[in-house]
Write an enzyme that holds these catalytic residues in place. Structure first.
Site, PDB file in Angstrom:
ATOM      1  N   GLN A 196       0.693  -1.220   0.106  1.00  0.00           N
ATOM      2  CA  GLN A 196      -0.068   0.139  -0.041  1.00  0.00           C
ATOM      3  C   GLN A 196       0.699   1.411  -0.175  1.00  0.00           C
ATOM      4  O   GLN A 196       0.597   2.129  -0.534  1.00  0.00           O
ATOM      5  CB  GLN A 196      -1.032  -0.052   1.233  1.00  0.00           C
ATOM      6  N   HIS A 220       2.014   3.191  -3.159  1.00  0.00           N
ATOM      7  CA  HIS A 220       1.164   4.001  -4.095  1.00  0.00           C
ATOM      8  C   HIS A 220       1.575   5.359  -4.057  1.00  0.00           C
ATOM      9  O   HIS A 220       1.482   6.190  -4.975  1.00  0.00           O
ATOM     10  CB  HIS A 220      -0.280   3.976  -3.372  1.00  0.00           C
ATOM     11  N   GLU A 249     -10.149   1.840   4.397  1.00  0.00           N
ATOM     12  CA  GLU A 249     -10.427   1.460   2.819  1.00  0.00           C
ATOM     13  C   GLU A 249     -10.191   0.092   2.830  1.00  0.00           C
ATOM     14  O   GLU A 249     -11.115  -0.505   2.131  1.00  0.00           O
ATOM     15  CB  GLU A 249      -9.605   2.450   2.245  1.00  0.00           C
ATOM     16  N   HIS A 250      -9.028  -0.402   2.989  1.00  0.00           N
ATOM     17  CA  HIS A 250      -8.895  -1.833   3.056  1.00  0.00           C
ATOM     18  C   HIS A 250      -8.391  -2.258   4.386  1.00  0.00           C
ATOM     19  O   HIS A 250      -7.850  -1.930   4.900  1.00  0.00           O
ATOM     20  CB  HIS A 250      -7.648  -2.157   2.057  1.00  0.00           C
ATOM     21  N   ASP A 283      -7.231  -5.636  -5.609  1.00  0.00           N
ATOM     22  CA  ASP A 283      -6.923  -4.453  -6.394  1.00  0.00           C
ATOM     23  C   ASP A 283      -7.057  -5.071  -7.873  1.00  0.00           C
ATOM     24  O   ASP A 283      -7.304  -4.229  -8.762  1.00  0.00           O
ATOM     25  CB  ASP A 283      -5.413  -4.001  -6.330  1.00  0.00           C
ATOM     26  N   HIS A 289     -52.478  20.857   1.231  1.00  0.00           N
ATOM     27  CA  HIS A 289     -52.138  19.563   1.146  1.00  0.00           C
ATOM     28  C   HIS A 289     -53.274  18.759   1.335  1.00  0.00           C
ATOM     29  O   HIS A 289     -53.665  17.786   0.452  1.00  0.00           O
ATOM     30  CB  HIS A 289     -51.136  19.197   1.916  1.00  0.00           C
TER      31      HIS A 289
END
Length: 444
Positions: free
Chosen positions: A265, A268, A335-336, A369, A428
């Protein structure tokens, strides 16, 4: 190389107090708004010319036109490495299997005799899919954006990816090849905030990009800021922040696997977050040792991996036990999230907040991924506590169709009138009375 946070003392704090103790990257979208606002306004008023100008400024190449020629897309597929093609085709196949099962069906509920409510799922008419281009090439993001849109039945699919100087102003050829495999022929060489603005406002001319209803796909902070700025004019999936992994592990985890996954990770981006949560100090020490060994043998060490692992967003978090570990990862909302513990499936079943959960030693994030079949466009920055990853549902709208007969309305008319008057909205109620000669029927 990576810091430690020791939470083994007293009972864990709750809510925001716990979240404040956990590592997180600084990601100030609000500050970036003022930088992207003039860019978006420029695109709004000057269209493609502005997008091309910003491409030259930010990407270092001036393109003759934004629309990628069809022959360039075909050529990219023809020249694609056969092994890469086979991998992409398998990724697409598995993604379609999973996302096809997410399709929603029309359902009608009979509320009363003569009164029904139907929920009909209608795909968004036109979408703009963004695929980043910067430090890495992401044909996998083409797959993850396009497949759910297609499976939802979206008719108009446009894709944008930054122009690459190395390839004459075209997006990376592997991205174009992925588009060809998926049958996407409307592709634009545009990146950053200017691409999001192009989708939102559209550009004129025979090669222009018609405006879209929804924009999805990850990007840098300026893409996220443009999404926030233009939300309302367009729908968005999320404001994606730096990518992140959290691993909940105990003494049964293999430090070789844990270190490798943290590094995967970190490569990235220097802002990527790698977090290990464990009740085993022995695992923590072994993982630190493995990190030193594996990082030394990695690529992208100085510009991505080391800054990411050493940054404030990454840490090894020590907890008293797995129960506290679950509390911590739920507060973090990764996220993961990998679960590398005894009885990992049972532990994973107790997780509440995560974009995607990876169970056991043989389901690393890298699998998700590319080829698990799941989607890798996921909520970041703790947003997993309220948001989901990209799916077929992201591209669908649920519309209620209400169909009542006269008798069915008459049966409930007095309740509608009563509630309208309770809210001091007499018109109404009048809309009901007018249908019955201004006298509310008595319920049967």
């Amino acid at each position: 190389m990576i810091s430690r946070i020791d939470l083994r003392g007293e009972a864990l704090p709750e809510g925001s107090a716990l979240r404040d103790l956990l590592p997180r990257a600084e990601f100030d979208v609000e500050a970036a708004l003022e930088k992207v606002r003039p860019i978006c306004e420029d695109v709004r008023h000057h269209g493609a010319a502005a997008v091309i100008d910003y491409g030259e400024r930010f990407d270092g190449v001036r393109v003759p036109g934004l629309r990628v020629p069809a022959e360039a897309i075909t050529r990219a597929l023809d020249e694609l490495d056969p092994a890469v093609r086979a991998a992409l085709e398998e990724s697409i196949r598995r993604a379609r299997l999973v996302h096809r099962e997410q399709r929603r069906t029309t359902h009608t509920t009979q509320v009363v005799p003569g009164g029904t409510v139907t929920e009909k799922w209608i795909p968004v008419e036109r979408v703009g899919l963004y695929v980043p281009g910067g430090r890495a090439v992401y044909p996998s993001s083409v797959v993850m954006n396009v497949v759910p849109a297609q499976e939802a039945g979206v008719e108009g699919v446009a894709l944008a990816s930054p122009p690459q100087k190395e390839f004459g102003g075209l997006p990376h050829p592997t991205i174009l090849a992925a588009c060809a495999l998926l049958g996407v022929d409307e592709v634009y060489a545009a990146g950053g905030a200017q691409a999001i603005a192009m989708f939102a406002y559209g550009t004129e001319g025979p090669e222009g990009c018609a405006s879209v209803n929804l924009v999805t796909g990850p990007g840098n902070i300026y893409v996220a800021a443009a999404k926030r700025l233009l939300k309302g004019r367009i729908g968005i999936d999320a404001e994606a922040g730096p990518t992140e992994i959290a691993i909940l592990a105990d003494s049964t985890a293999d430090p070789v696997h844990v270190a490798a996954d943290l590094i995967s990770q970190a490569e990235h981006d220097p802002m990527a977050a790698s977090v290990l949560v464990t009740d085993s100090e022995e695992l923590a020490e072994a993982t630190e040792a493995e990190l030193k060994t594996q990082v030394a043998a990695s690529k992208h060490v100085d510009d991505r991996i080391v800054p990411a692992l050493a940054g404030r967003q990454s840490a090894i978090v020590l907890v008293r036990d797995l129960a506290d570990g679950l509390t911590v990862v739920d507060a973090y909302g990764a996220e993961h999230l990998e679960i590398q513990t005894r009885d990992a499936a049972a532990v994973a079943d107790r997780v509440r907040n995560a974009g995607a959960v990876f169970v056991g030693p043989w389901a690393p994030v890298s699998l998700g991924d590319y080829c698990a079949g799941s989607n890798h466009v996921l909520p970041t920055g703790g947003c997993a506590c309220h948001s989901s990853g990209l799916s077929v549902q992201s591209f669908l709208r649920g519309v209620h169709i209400v169909d009542y007969t006269r008798d069915a309305l008459a049966d409930v008319a007095h309740h509608v009138v009563t509630l309208a008057e309770a809210e001091d909205l007499p018109a109404h109620g009048a809309a009901i009375k007018a249908r019955f000669g201004w006298k509310v029927p008595e319920s049967k």
